[in-house]
Design an enzyme around this catalytic site. Structure first.
Site, PDB file in Angstrom:
ATOM      1  N   TRP A   1       9.252  -6.163  23.303  1.00 11.54           N
ATOM      2  CA  TRP A   1      10.710  -6.117  23.706  1.00 11.54           C
ATOM      3  C   TRP A   1      11.344  -7.069  24.420  1.00 11.54           C
ATOM      4  O   TRP A   1      12.539  -7.259  24.599  1.00 11.54           O
ATOM      5  CB  TRP A   1      10.717  -4.852  24.750  1.00 11.54           C
ATOM      6  CG  TRP A   1      10.043  -3.595  24.172  1.00 11.54           C
ATOM      7  CD1 TRP A   1       9.744  -3.482  23.158  1.00 11.54           C
ATOM      8  CD2 TRP A   1      10.145  -2.473  24.946  1.00 11.54           C
ATOM      9  NE1 TRP A   1       9.478  -1.944  22.710  1.00 11.54           N
ATOM     10  CE2 TRP A   1       9.808  -1.290  24.203  1.00 11.54           C
ATOM     11  CE3 TRP A   1      10.549  -2.034  26.319  1.00 11.54           C
ATOM     12  CZ2 TRP A   1       9.657  -0.127  24.270  1.00 11.54           C
ATOM     13  CZ3 TRP A   1      10.232  -0.481  26.751  1.00 11.54           C
ATOM     14  CH2 TRP A   1      10.147   0.238  25.841  1.00 11.54           C
ATOM     15  N   LYS A   2      10.690  -8.378  24.699  1.00 12.48           N
ATOM     16  CA  LYS A   2      11.278  -9.847  24.995  1.00 12.48           C
ATOM     17  C   LYS A   2      11.846  -9.394  26.458  1.00 12.48           C
ATOM     18  O   LYS A   2      11.586  -8.574  27.015  1.00 12.48           O
ATOM     19  CB  LYS A   2      12.079 -10.364  23.924  1.00 12.48           C
ATOM     20  CG  LYS A   2      11.096 -10.653  22.557  1.00 12.48           C
ATOM     21  CD  LYS A   2      11.661 -11.599  21.575  1.00 12.48           C
ATOM     22  CE  LYS A   2      10.854 -11.621  20.516  1.00 12.48           C
ATOM     23  NZ  LYS A   2      11.186 -12.633  19.574  1.00 12.48           N
TER      24      LYS A   2
ATOM     25  N   HIS B   1       3.003 -16.817  22.590  1.00  9.33           N
ATOM     26  CA  HIS B   1       4.430 -16.714  21.689  1.00  9.33           C
ATOM     27  C   HIS B   1       5.010 -17.916  21.490  1.00  9.33           C
ATOM     28  O   HIS B   1       4.994 -18.746  22.217  1.00  9.33           O
ATOM     29  CB  HIS B   1       5.166 -15.528  22.312  1.00  9.33           C
ATOM     30  CG  HIS B   1       6.095 -14.995  21.523  1.00  9.33           C
ATOM     31  ND1 HIS B   1       7.132 -15.742  21.278  1.00  9.33           N
ATOM     32  CD2 HIS B   1       6.082 -13.811  20.602  1.00  9.33           C
ATOM     33  CE1 HIS B   1       8.170 -15.084  20.308  1.00  9.33           C
ATOM     34  NE2 HIS B   1       7.233 -14.071  19.956  1.00  9.33           N
TER      35      HIS B   1
ATOM     36  N   GLY C   1       9.813  -7.554  16.821  1.00  6.85           N
ATOM     37  CA  GLY C   1      10.778  -8.059  17.889  1.00  6.85           C
ATOM     38  C   GLY C   1      11.951  -7.135  17.908  1.00  6.85           C
ATOM     39  O   GLY C   1      11.896  -5.935  18.281  1.00  6.85           O
ATOM     40  N   GLY C   2      12.938  -7.421  17.340  1.00  4.93           N
ATOM     41  CA  GLY C   2      14.358  -6.791  17.704  1.00  4.93           C
ATOM     42  C   GLY C   2      14.324  -5.269  16.939  1.00  4.93           C
ATOM     43  O   GLY C   2      14.571  -4.470  18.072  1.00  4.93           O
TER      44      GLY C   2
HETATM   45  P1  13P Z   1      11.879 -10.777  15.551  1.00  2.00           P
HETATM   46  O1  13P Z   1      11.170  -9.336  14.895  1.00  2.00           O
HETATM   47  O2  13P Z   1      13.049 -10.160  16.216  1.00  2.00           O
HETATM   48  O3  13P Z   1      12.036 -11.345  14.406  1.00  2.00           O
HETATM   49  O4  13P Z   1      10.810 -11.086  16.473  1.00  2.00           O
HETATM   50  C1  13P Z   1       9.480 -11.402  16.337  1.00  2.00           C
HETATM   51  C2  13P Z   1       8.660 -11.513  17.349  1.00  2.00           C
HETATM   52  O5  13P Z   1       8.960 -12.723  18.106  1.00  2.00           O
HETATM   53  C3  13P Z   1       7.930 -10.893  17.786  1.00  2.00           C
HETATM   54  O6  13P Z   1       6.857 -11.440  18.679  1.00  2.00           O
END
Ligand code: 13P
Length: 256
Positions: free
Chosen positions: A8-9, A98, A234-235
């Site tokens: 989820w960053k 990461h 990610g997104g």
């Molecule tokens: P995205 O799926 O948003 O490109 O991000 C990938 C990611 O960094 C997962 O750790």
């Protein structure tokens, strides 16, 4: 075992995270997931949302984890979070190395190796993220970069610890760009990673996930490539409907 991991960053406040976790479980309750059926689904919210997510997902078949941790167990490290703390919060997995941590927090392979060791020492799974930039790929340095990141990042792993280690191949140029690596690029890199892991004495069972603009539309072509044992999302992991679709596609390949 296959894996779908959501990163989820730096998104979601605790209340937003609670809502997202609820939506996810409502959608995924009926899916064929869980360690016993060979598919583990883990979400990694920000530290501040872990407790909220834990409350929602406790006693479900969804797991939660963290996006990084500090390499020391405790001490005078203002602002840091240790593996010991994460383990008490019920995290089953922690991402290490990461590319956003390498870039914005200047994490070196040596520190990443120490973090990875702490994660497994406290009984969790560590996902070592590796991957080349577009510049490195263009200069034909992909394998060299992967070799260096894997050799150094896995330096502290002894034979007994391999079952807790996962690798995520995340080409930097595919992260957050909407440009997923081509299936053949993924297959090639994952095969190279498997060969490097062999040389490092890792068992065949160490899973290799792909990450970088994974979407519901792209996942089927990714998960069917050789040496792909799951995805790091990610997104798309912030959109419950799309994450549900991704998990179900991986589950269909696993359970049908
Ligand atoms: P995205 O799926 O948003 O490109 O991000 C990938 C990611 O960094 C997962 O750790």
């Amino acid at each position: 075992m296959r894996w779908v991991v959501g990163n989820w960053k730096m998104h979601t406040t605790p209340s937003e995270a609670k809502q997202l976790a609820r939506q996810l479980w409502r959608l995924l309750k009926s899916a064929c997931i869980g360690p016993e059926v060979g598919l583990r689904v883990v979400v990694c919210p920000p530290f501040t949302s872990l407790e909220a997510v834990r409350r929602v997902l406790a006693r479900t078949r969804l797991e939660w984890g963290a996006q990084t941790c500090h390499e020391e167990v405790q001490g005078a490290y203002t602002g840091e979070i240790s593996a010991r703390m994460l383990s008490e919060l019920g995290c089953t997995l922690v991402l290490v190395g990461h590319s956003e941590r390498r870039r914005y927090a200047a994490e070196t392979d040596e520190r990443i190796a120490q973090k990875l060791f702490r994660v497994v020492e406290f009984g969790m799974h560590a996902v070592l993220c590796v991957g080349e930039t577009w510049h490195e790929r263009e200069r034909g340095q992909t394998v060299t970069v992967l070799e260096q990141q894997l050799e150094r990042g896995l330096a502290a792993v002894t034979q007994a610890l391999w079952p807790q280690v996962l690798i995520a191949y995340e080409p930097v140029w595919a992260i957050g760009t909407g440009v997923t690596a081509l299936p053949e690029q993924i297959a090639e890199a994952h095969t190279q990673i498997r060969q490097i892991l062999h040389r490092l004495g890792a068992p065949e069972s160490v899973p290799i996930l792909y990450g970088g603009s994974v979407s519901a539309a792209a996942v089927s072509n990714i998960i069917t490539q050789p040496e792909v044992h799951g995805v790091l999302v990610g997104g798309a992991s912030l959109r419950s409907g799309e994450f549900n679709a991704i998990v179900r596609t991986v589950a269909a390949h696993r359970c049908s």
